[in-house]
Design an enzyme around this catalytic site. Structure first.
Site, short mmCIF file in Angstrom:
data_model
loop_
_atom_site.label_atom_id
_atom_site.label_comp_id
_atom_site.label_asym_id
_atom_site.label_seq_id
_atom_site.Cartn_x
_atom_site.Cartn_y
_atom_site.Cartn_z
N PHE A 98 0.81 -1.23 0.00
CA PHE A 98 0.00 0.00 0.00
C PHE A 98 0.84 1.27 0.00
CE2 PHE A 98 0.73 -0.11 4.61
CZ PHE A 98 0.92 1.24 4.88
N GLU A 146 9.08 -3.99 13.33
CA GLU A 146 8.78 -2.91 12.37
C GLU A 146 7.54 -2.17 12.86
OE1 GLU A 146 7.46 -3.97 8.32
OE2 GLU A 146 8.62 -2.26 7.61
N GLU A 194 -5.09 -3.77 -2.18
CA GLU A 194 -6.53 -3.49 -2.13
C GLU A 194 -6.83 -2.24 -1.30
OE1 GLU A 194 -4.79 -5.89 -0.89
OE2 GLU A 194 -5.72 -6.94 0.79
N CYS A 219 9.55 1.71 3.51
CA CYS A 219 10.40 0.58 3.91
C CYS A 219 11.80 1.08 4.20
CB CYS A 219 10.41 -0.50 2.85
SG CYS A 219 11.23 0.03 1.36
P1 NAD Z 1 1.24 -6.67 2.96
O1 NAD Z 1 2.24 -7.78 3.02
O2 NAD Z 1 0.14 -6.67 3.94
O3 NAD Z 1 0.53 -6.63 1.51
C1 NAD Z 1 1.29 -6.62 0.32
C2 NAD Z 1 0.49 -7.31 -0.79
O4 NAD Z 1 0.30 -8.68 -0.45
C3 NAD Z 1 -0.91 -6.71 -1.03
O5 NAD Z 1 -1.12 -6.66 -2.42
C4 NAD Z 1 -1.83 -7.71 -0.35
O6 NAD Z 1 -3.06 -7.82 -1.01
C5 NAD Z 1 -1.07 -9.03 -0.44
N1 NAD Z 1 -1.27 -9.90 0.73
C6 NAD Z 1 -1.29 -9.52 2.03
N2 NAD Z 1 -1.44 -10.60 2.82
C7 NAD Z 1 -1.52 -11.67 2.00
C8 NAD Z 1 -1.66 -13.06 2.22
N3 NAD Z 1 -1.76 -13.56 3.45
N4 NAD Z 1 -1.71 -13.88 1.16
C9 NAD Z 1 -1.60 -13.39 -0.09
N5 NAD Z 1 -1.46 -12.08 -0.36
C10 NAD Z 1 -1.40 -11.23 0.67
O7 NAD Z 1 2.08 -5.31 3.01
P2 NAD Z 1 1.51 -3.82 3.14
O8 NAD Z 1 1.00 -3.61 4.52
O9 NAD Z 1 0.68 -3.49 1.99
O10 NAD Z 1 2.88 -2.99 2.96
C11 NAD Z 1 3.72 -2.61 4.02
C12 NAD Z 1 4.91 -3.54 4.13
O11 NAD Z 1 5.64 -3.55 2.90
C13 NAD Z 1 5.90 -3.08 5.19
O12 NAD Z 1 6.34 -4.22 5.91
C14 NAD Z 1 7.05 -2.50 4.38
O13 NAD Z 1 8.30 -2.52 5.03
C15 NAD Z 1 7.03 -3.37 3.18
N6 NAD Z 1 7.68 -2.74 2.04
C16 NAD Z 1 8.90 -3.20 1.69
C17 NAD Z 1 9.59 -2.60 0.64
C18 NAD Z 1 10.94 -3.09 0.24
O14 NAD Z 1 11.44 -2.67 -0.78
N7 NAD Z 1 11.57 -3.96 1.02
C19 NAD Z 1 9.00 -1.53 -0.05
C20 NAD Z 1 7.73 -1.09 0.35
C21 NAD Z 1 7.08 -1.71 1.41
#
Ligand code: NAD
Length: 485
Positions: free
Chosen positions: A152, A385, A179, A284
């Protein structure tokens, strides 16, 4: 264009309304206003996109790279022309300030620019006469149908770590946005539609877990790029690999900064505040811990408290606002709970940003910048985090103590050092077990012409997003050994 409800998917160059039975509200985090609804697309809609992407593959890979990148040049111009509009959408659904949203789209566009170099970047290698009269070549060919699953916090930029490289290399690509923030990709796909890309080269499928599962298990998807939380990254890495796909998963972070006594005080405090509180700490690459060494303790503690307190918080669309809300009410509650955990583990809440009064933001998810002083380096908060505007200060005696604590952590996304000493800088960048290093930089975000290199629990896979790693990820190597009489 008015926002549609529910949001459509984009398959075969046509907008389709999903038959999903489950729809989620998409909410403006600054006001609580519902902007639209997003469908949690079922498995057969992913299959529809894969069928379109598979049908497009042969013609697309036979399209010369110099012609494929002409669509990217058009996309670059369209993104430039529509940058302000897309940035406003990012702010509306994600909460960051308009300037932050514009900066995000600049980083996205830079990836399009780098991918326009594919006719050079995608070249192979060769050696004449590996034996008498025998020549050997390595050529790169596209992998096939690829997919991106995005988080997101950067609704625009993160898809661009992958998509321009994938299609420039002759692959087709399916995008599954978060989403929580699906509106930005609607705008981006409206522009992709204007480039004239052939049917099936790019598809957009909105959704949640079922949608992701359908991507991970479909036999015709050859490569998956994921960015999100570490727990999700780990699970997706395992499932995609078990299904025979190449996969790259960028995960969460707990980013430390080290402040040495010889650092420039005001510059260091300003850069730290930008890192810890910019994008409301939802980067991140947000600094979450600051290790002060020796005498840096007193001046840095005072300076960061002042800088945190002075930050202007509000609706990211309003002029002069320096920090917006966090993404959801659940996120705000989780962050407030973690601040309490830090206090219970021995920290003093030097600046408490909980429950602020923000004019016009009564229904928004606001937390002001928060500073925890004297955080226990071995407590849970020092390892967790937060993904909110919270900075924990840990005071140590030497740079070696700080590096040892950093290297004992589970994450390895980014670490920064503030100093005037070249020797200290070299020691730090040599010894820190971290993928992205900043020296007198608070957000060490690699530009598009370098890979984005998280280590340890911040990354699962071997090839990262952006640049030459993306070219390696989105091509498979073929070696030809050739002899002619
Ligand atoms: P998230 O893991 O909740 O969601 C990411 C994606 O995965 C979304 O599209 C979501 O629909 C999907 N998803 C979530 N849970 C799922 C599951 N159980 N099964 C299948 N799909 C699933 O992450 P978020 O809250 O959207 O983003 C924040 C996180 O992303 C933070 O931990 C941040 O550090 C990380 N992030 C990392 C980087 C990097 O380059 N390392 C960059 C940006 C964000």
């Amino acid at each position: 264009m008015a926002i549609q409800t529910p949001l459509p998917n984009y398959i075969n160059n046509t907008w389709h309304f999903s038959a999903a039975t489950e729809l989620l509200d998409v909410t403006n985090p600054a006001t609580g206003e519902v902007l639209t609804q997003v469908p949690l697309s079922p498995t057969d809609e992913v299959h529809h996109a894969v069928t379109a992407a598979t049908a497009a593959l042969d013609d697309w890979r036979r399209t010369p790279p110099v012609q494929r990148i002409q669509y990217l040049f058009k996309l670059k111009n369209l993104l430039e022309e529509n940058l302000d509009d897309i940035a406003k959408t990012i702010t509306l659904e994600c909460g960051k300030t308009l300037d932050e949203a514009k900066g995000e789209m600049r980083r996205a566009i830079e990836n399009v620019e780098v991918a326009c170099g594919i006719p050079t970047l995608m070249q192979g290698t060769n050696l004449e006469d590996i034996a008498t009269g025998i020549d050997e070549f390595m050529i790169r060919q596209p992998v096939g149908v690829c997919a991106v699953i995005a988080p997101f916090n950067f609704p625009g930029m993160i898809t661009f770590w992958f998509l321009p490289y994938a299609i420039a290399c002759g692959n087709t690509m399916i995008v599954k946005p978060s989403e929580k923030v699906p509106l930005t990709m609607q705008k981006v796909f409206q522009l992709l539609a204007q480039t004239g890309l052939p049917e099936g080269v790019v598809s957009l499928v909105n959704g949640g877990r079922e949608t992701v599962d359908a991507i991970l298990t479909h036999p015709d998807i050859r490569a998956v790029s994921f960015v999100g939380a570490t727990a999700t990254a780990k699970a997706i890495y395992a499932k995609a690999a078990a299904n025979g796909k190449r996969v790259q998963c960028q995960g969460g972070a707990k980013n430390p900064l080290i402040v040495l006594p010889d650092a420039e005080p005001q510059f260091t405090a300003t850069a730290t505040a930008e890192s810890a509180f910019g994008c409301a700490g939802q980067r991140c690459l947000a600094a979450s811990l600051a290790f002060t060494v020796g005498e840096a303790r007193s001046w840095f503690t005072e300076a960061i408290a002042d800088t945190a307190t002075a930050r202007v918080v509000g609706n990211g669309l309003d002029e002069g606002v320096e920090m917006g809300p966090v993404i959801t009410p659940e996120s705000r509650t989780r962050i407030e709970g973690l601040i309490q955990t830090g206090a219970e583990e021995g920290a003093h809440i030097l600046v408490d940003g909980r429950h602020p009064s923000i004019s016009g933001g009564e229904n928004g998810n606001f937390i002001r910048p928060t500073v925890l002083n004297g955080l226990n380096p071995h407590g849970t908060l020092a390892q967790t985090e937060i993904f909110g505007p919270v900075l924990g200060l840990i005071h140590v005696d030497t740079i070696d103590d700080a590096i040892a604590l950093i290297n004992s952590g589970r994450y390895g996304n980014m670490a920064c050092l503030f100093t005037n000493s070249g020797a200290a800088a070299r020691k730090f960048r040599y010894e820190a077990q971290i993928g992205n290093i900043g020296i007198n930089i608070g957000v060490a975000a690699p530009m598009a012409f370098f890979p984005f290199s998280g280590w340890k629990d911040s990354f699962f896979g071997d090839l990262h997003g952006q640049s030459w790693d993306a070219v390696d990820f989105f091509t498979q190597k073929k070696v030809v050994v050739e002899r002619w009489a």
